[in-house]
Design an enzyme around this catalytic site. Sequence first.
Site, PDB file in Angstrom:
ATOM      1  N   PRO A  29      32.127  56.692  47.749  1.00 35.07           N
ATOM      2  CA  PRO A  29      33.073  57.486  48.492  1.00 35.07           C
ATOM      3  C   PRO A  29      33.558  56.391  49.861  1.00 35.07           C
ATOM      4  CG  PRO A  29      31.559  58.822  48.150  1.00 35.07           C
ATOM      5  CD  PRO A  29      30.954  57.942  47.661  1.00 35.07           C
ATOM      6  N   CYS A  39      36.370  56.579  53.089  1.00 36.04           N
ATOM      7  CA  CYS A  39      37.557  57.150  53.587  1.00 36.04           C
ATOM      8  C   CYS A  39      38.533  56.231  53.799  1.00 36.04           C
ATOM      9  CB  CYS A  39      37.042  57.519  55.272  1.00 36.04           C
ATOM     10  SG  CYS A  39      35.723  58.822  55.222  1.00 36.04           S
ATOM     11  N   TYR A  90      26.617  62.806  58.726  1.00 33.86           N
ATOM     12  CA  TYR A  90      27.466  64.043  58.801  1.00 33.86           C
ATOM     13  C   TYR A  90      26.529  65.576  58.989  1.00 33.86           C
ATOM     14  CZ  TYR A  90      31.687  61.814  57.114  1.00 33.86           C
ATOM     15  OH  TYR A  90      32.981  61.079  57.162  1.00 33.86           O
TER      16      TYR A  90
END
Length: 364
Positions: free
Chosen positions: A23, A25, A187
Site C-alpha cells: 500500500p 498513499c 496508525y
Amino acid sequence: MTSLFTPYTLRSLTVPNRIWMAPMCQYSAVPEGAAAGVPTDWHLAHLGARAAGGTGLILTEATAISPEGRISPYDLGIWNNTQTEAFRRITALLKSQHTVPGIQLAHAGRKASTERTWAGGGPLAPDEPYGWTPLGPSPLAFGEAHTAPEELTVAQIDAIVREFADAARRALAAGFEVAEVHGAHGYLIHQFLSPASNHRTDGYGGTFEGRTRFALEVTDAVRAVWPDELPLFFRVSATDWIGADDDREGWTADDTVRLAKELQARGVDLLDVSTGGNVTGVRIESGPGYQVPFAARVRAESGLPTAAVGLITEPAQAQEILAAGRADAVLLGRELLRDPYWAQRAARELGAEAHRPHQYHRAA
C-alpha cells in the site's frame, strides 16, 4: 518454477505469483463533499498499470474507514456506498489482468489531518482548511507541530471497531478478495499497541493484553464479516526502532511474535511485516531487505505466513528471500512506482513466465 512465480493459496484464493504491491498513499482523492474519498481515474490508471505489469496481488493505499480516519484530506475512503461503487471499476480491471485486488483498511489516529507529501506533508491544524482534531488512545501528539489528539472513550473505541467491520463489508461488495487491517506505521491500531503512544490506565492500556485488546477486537470484527473462503491480512510494524540509548518504551520484535500468535488464532492468514513510523526522532535502519529478518523471525517462531517488505528491488534478491524460507511473498513499494512492469523483468531474468495482457502479445 522459481519460488517468486509459484502460485500461493490462502484459504480458497490462489494468487498467481509472490510479487505483491505494498500500500502506498497517493493523496489524490477529492478532500470534501460527496466525492470525498472516492477513487479517481488516477487510482484506476495507477493500480491498473501494475496489474498489467504482472503483479500478483495489489493492496490499495491505506483506505480510511471514516472521514477522521484519513491521514490526509486527500485519502481514499470506504465509509459510504459512493466509494464502494467507484472501487468496483478498479477491482474489475485488476481481476481482468489476473491480479488479486486487496484493500488496506485504516484509521490514522493521532497522525491524521496532514497535508499531501508534495505540499510539505506537515500537520493541518483543526482551524485550517480541511483540517480536523485527530483521535488517539492518549492525548499525546505525534510530533511537536501536531495537534494533540482527543483521547478516545470506550464508547468511541467500540464505534471504531464497528466502522472497521462496516468497511470490510463494503470492501467485499466492491469486489476485493483480500482485506488487510492496518496495524502499522503509527496508525491508530499501532498507537494502541505501543507503550510509546498508549498511556491509558483502563482495559485498553498498560499490559500487553490491554494494549493489544483494540487490535484483536478489530480483527475479530473484520473476520466475522469477511467470508471464510477469503484471506485476512494484518500489517504490523515489527518494532518502533527505539534504541537502548532512548528511555522511551516502545513496541518490540518480541511483542510482534507474541501478537502474531494471537492473530493467527483469530483467523488472520498472513502478517504483512513492516517497521517503524510510530514516534518521531527515531532513526530507522535501512539497507537492502532491512526489514526481512523480522518477517523471517515471525514466520519461524509463530508459524504464521508472512510477507516481507523494505528495499526489495532486484529479482534475484526477492527469489532468495522466498527460496530461503524467510517469507512467503514479497511486497514491493517504491520499486513498483519506478517500474510498473517489474514482474515482467523478473520473469525474464529468472527464466519464468509472468502474465501479460493480450494486447501486449504480438502476432508471430
